[in-house]
Design a protein around this motif. Sequence first.
Motif, PDB file in Angstrom:
ATOM      1  N   GLU A   1     -34.677  88.187  28.288  1.00  0.00           N
ATOM      2  CA  GLU A   1     -35.123  87.129  29.211  1.00  0.00           C
ATOM      3  C   GLU A   1     -36.639  87.203  29.423  1.00  0.00           C
ATOM      4  OE1 GLU A   1     -33.186  86.930  33.020  1.00  0.00           O
ATOM      5  OE2 GLU A   1     -34.568  85.332  33.631  1.00  0.00           O
ATOM      6  N   ARG A   2     -37.121  88.438  29.612  1.00  0.00           N
ATOM      7  CA  ARG A   2     -38.565  88.594  29.843  1.00  0.00           C
ATOM      8  C   ARG A   2     -39.374  88.179  28.596  1.00  0.00           C
ATOM      9  NH1 ARG A   2     -42.649  90.961  32.696  1.00  0.00           N
ATOM     10  NH2 ARG A   2     -44.176  92.068  31.440  1.00  0.00           N
ATOM     11  N   ALA A   3     -38.879  88.583  27.444  1.00  0.00           N
ATOM     12  CA  ALA A   3     -39.606  88.240  26.214  1.00  0.00           C
ATOM     13  C   ALA A   3     -39.616  86.724  26.000  1.00  0.00           C
ATOM     14  CB  ALA A   3     -38.976  88.949  25.019  1.00  0.00           C
ATOM     15  N   ALA A   4     -38.477  86.074  26.295  1.00  0.00           N
ATOM     16  CA  ALA A   4     -38.421  84.614  26.107  1.00  0.00           C
ATOM     17  C   ALA A   4     -39.381  83.924  27.082  1.00  0.00           C
ATOM     18  CB  ALA A   4     -36.995  84.114  26.328  1.00  0.00           C
ATOM     19  N   ALA A   5     -39.387  84.388  28.335  1.00  0.00           N
ATOM     20  CA  ALA A   5     -40.292  83.780  29.331  1.00  0.00           C
ATOM     21  C   ALA A   5     -41.746  84.025  28.935  1.00  0.00           C
ATOM     22  CB  ALA A   5     -40.009  84.361  30.718  1.00  0.00           C
ATOM     23  N   GLY A   6     -42.021  85.228  28.437  1.00  0.00           N
ATOM     24  CA  GLY A   6     -43.388  85.559  28.005  1.00  0.00           C
ATOM     25  C   GLY A   6     -43.808  84.711  26.822  1.00  0.00           C
ATOM     26  N   ALA A   7     -42.877  84.511  25.883  1.00  0.00           N
ATOM     27  CA  ALA A   7     -43.212  83.713  24.694  1.00  0.00           C
ATOM     28  C   ALA A   7     -43.504  82.267  25.094  1.00  0.00           C
ATOM     29  CB  ALA A   7     -42.059  83.757  23.697  1.00  0.00           C
ATOM     30  N   ALA A   8     -42.673  81.733  26.009  1.00  0.00           N
ATOM     31  CA  ALA A   8     -42.880  80.336  26.430  1.00  0.00           C
ATOM     32  C   ALA A   8     -44.247  80.191  27.095  1.00  0.00           C
ATOM     33  CB  ALA A   8     -41.772  79.904  27.389  1.00  0.00           C
ATOM     34  N   TRP A   9     -44.554  81.111  27.981  1.00  0.00           N
ATOM     35  CA  TRP A   9     -45.855  81.007  28.667  1.00  0.00           C
ATOM     36  C   TRP A   9     -47.003  81.253  27.674  1.00  0.00           C
ATOM     37  CZ3 TRP A   9     -49.966  84.339  29.797  1.00  0.00           C
ATOM     38  CH2 TRP A   9     -50.922  83.782  30.657  1.00  0.00           C
ATOM     39  N   GLY A  10     -46.839  82.275  26.872  1.00  0.00           N
ATOM     40  CA  GLY A  10     -47.913  82.630  25.937  1.00  0.00           C
ATOM     41  C   GLY A  10     -48.202  81.542  24.917  1.00  0.00           C
ATOM     42  N   ALA A  11     -47.163  80.782  24.566  1.00  0.00           N
ATOM     43  CA  ALA A  11     -47.369  79.734  23.560  1.00  0.00           C
ATOM     44  C   ALA A  11     -47.846  78.428  24.191  1.00  0.00           C
ATOM     45  CB  ALA A  11     -46.069  79.487  22.804  1.00  0.00           C
ATOM     46  N   PHE A  12     -47.411  78.169  25.438  1.00  0.00           N
ATOM     47  CA  PHE A  12     -47.640  76.822  25.970  1.00  0.00           C
ATOM     48  C   PHE A  12     -48.639  76.746  27.121  1.00  0.00           C
ATOM     49  CE2 PHE A  12     -43.145  76.721  24.317  1.00  0.00           C
ATOM     50  CZ  PHE A  12     -43.534  76.193  23.094  1.00  0.00           C
ATOM     51  N   THR A  13     -49.064  77.883  27.644  1.00  0.00           N
ATOM     52  CA  THR A  13     -50.043  77.804  28.732  1.00  0.00           C
ATOM     53  C   THR A  13     -51.292  77.093  28.210  1.00  0.00           C
ATOM     54  OG1 THR A  13     -51.324  79.050  30.353  1.00  0.00           O
ATOM     55  CG2 THR A  13     -51.000  80.120  28.245  1.00  0.00           C
TER      56      THR A  13
END
Length: 654
Positions: A381-393
């Motif tokens: 869950e943490r990795a998915a949330a991190g990936a979403a933020w890291g890619a789309f911020t």
Amino acid sequence: MSTSRHLSPTQLKGLLKVGDVLVPGLGGLPPFSASHAAGEADRMFDYMNEADREGLKRVLFLLRFLPRWLLRLIFFVATHHRLFPGPLGAAFRMLNIGVKGCVMTLYYSDLTPDGAIYREIGWDAKIVEREGAPGEAASVPSAAREGERPFLGPKRPTPKEAFERARSGRASLSRLTLEERAKHLRELSRVILRRREEIVERIQADTGKSRLDALVSEVFGALDCLQWLSSHGKRALRERRVHTPWTLMGKRSLIWFEPLGTVLVISPWNYPFYQAIVPIASAFLAGNTVVYKPSEWTPLEGLIEDCLLEAQFAPNWVQIVYGDGSVGRELIEERPDKVFFTGSTRTGRSVLAQAAPLLVPVELELGGKDPMVVFEDANIERAAAGAAWGAFTNTGQSCTSVERLYVQEAIYEPLKKALLEEVRRIRQGVDRDGNAEIGAMTTDFQVAIVRRHVEDARAKGARFLCGQDWDGSSRMIPPIVVEDVTDEMLLCREETFGPVLPLFKFRSEEEAVELANKSPYGLSASVWSKDLERARRVAARIVTGNVSINNVMVTEGNPALPFGGTKESGFGRYKGEQGLHSFCNVKSVMIDRDSGKIEANWYPYTREKYLLFGALIEHLFRGGPLSFFRFALTGLKLEGYCKRAREGYRNRAR
Ligand code: NAD
């Protein structure tokens, strides 16, 4: 009566009626309906968020049907809204600040030259002054509209004048102590802190990013760096004493951090406020005057000057020159003492080539194609949330955005599922309230690059997991997640700089390292695993300037850490101690006593001295239990010999 893109005829009549009640035209001024104020309304409505705009339209519709005496009474009561408790008081308050504010601002913008009232009341005049094309998405602010042209003026100061002024500022700046320069940075922090909402709006107007992105990545980031600079950074610039070897006994070795002179800072458009404040402040703390050129796409016209002036910076310490790449070239021709360049790899090459024959030092902070490597033991869950933020911020427009997500095959499917759930929750808009996760793209040419990458991937067989409904031209690019991406696709090789995340599978640690390094760029990376030994091992093997373990894009969150790239992501470092020193002439100083003693390695040279030096070297570097003792004895012998030899040398000369 004029027409409006936003208001129906009834709503427009409501606005004119309310306007005449509030500003009936006294003291020789025209009534609201006789001014051109209503014509300004569309630009103001463009600027509002959808909820506010719809609310105001409904109110104007209702007010249209009320008699004027009742309107007068309502606004009289609204002025005294504090007397009413609960929702009624709140409604009156909204009427007072919403409707009255709208009417008065429009009216006075029409009466004051160049809409000067907007500056008086702290409203961003630029947003209202710019022409917008009819029918465009109201939630995209003016600077982020299709077809917006780059900002090339004002032409003053010219590059030559800017350098003359900045160089003339060096004398007064050199009279400031380090502490006094740090004090200016603290004052600058206070100004930014106080004006942060206005700054956020200016950033949004120029970039189209979401409000929270503007606040956190730009304003918070700049404040954090200023705080570090004026405390820890100050210490990093103090005189430093370093080790002096035995062979140089009796002397003191020091490092002084002196200014280079006048530094040229050239910035990109993705973080226009942060990328202005941080390099300017770093160069300034190190004692340099600065010439700063913002991107022509996000000039934040006048904002940086205002903040610096308010923080008591003398006008010739920092010069701001607006313009495009041709102005950048002219500035480099002025032979700054250093070019601090942030931008694309392509432009970085041209800056380096231009500076080379001038022998002007250059620091290059360039693009990236950052990998994120997730091992099977990571928290999904943490990795998915991190990936979403890291890619789309910042709508993927960050040099350290996650542009390649490598997932170990055992958790590929669950992580993909979690990521897509994460992405579905993302709301998009150029919001005024902080509720949108991502905003618009800033420029059309970047939209075109994203389209090229997406079309290329589609044509070569990539599978789109979300975002496939993007029309290929709107700046509101939704988050796009793609799999089955191959090496031949642009998405895999070139910097996309947009909200597109390709997913890849890997089997072993070895393969993960190989894939992560398979890029000409080396700016940042992240490694995710519960096994910290493994994470550190992999992080060490990735060729990159920055790496986060079990987090993403977090190294740049710490102003104490240096930031910069490897490979085609550039070279040099800014931020942290190393970054501050890169704005300095790092001067080595050695202090000896004025004793009259002649050094052993000075003339005369003799056979005996040669042999003694040979023995000294042997004892000094061979090691072993008695070596230091032998070295000291030989040293004394050498010193005695040198005294005698010097006498002979004097006679030899005569
Ligand atoms: P860009 O290279 O097009 O422009 C950057 C700046 O250089 C602008 O101010 C531009 O006017 C100026 N410029 C253009 N041609 C020039 C020339 N010949 N001589 C001198 N100046 C010239 O980059 P951009 O599109 O504004 O920014 C996006 C790029 O910046 C991306 O590649 C991104 O990865 C990179 N970037 C890197 C970092 C970092 O710290 N490594 C940070 C932010 C952005």
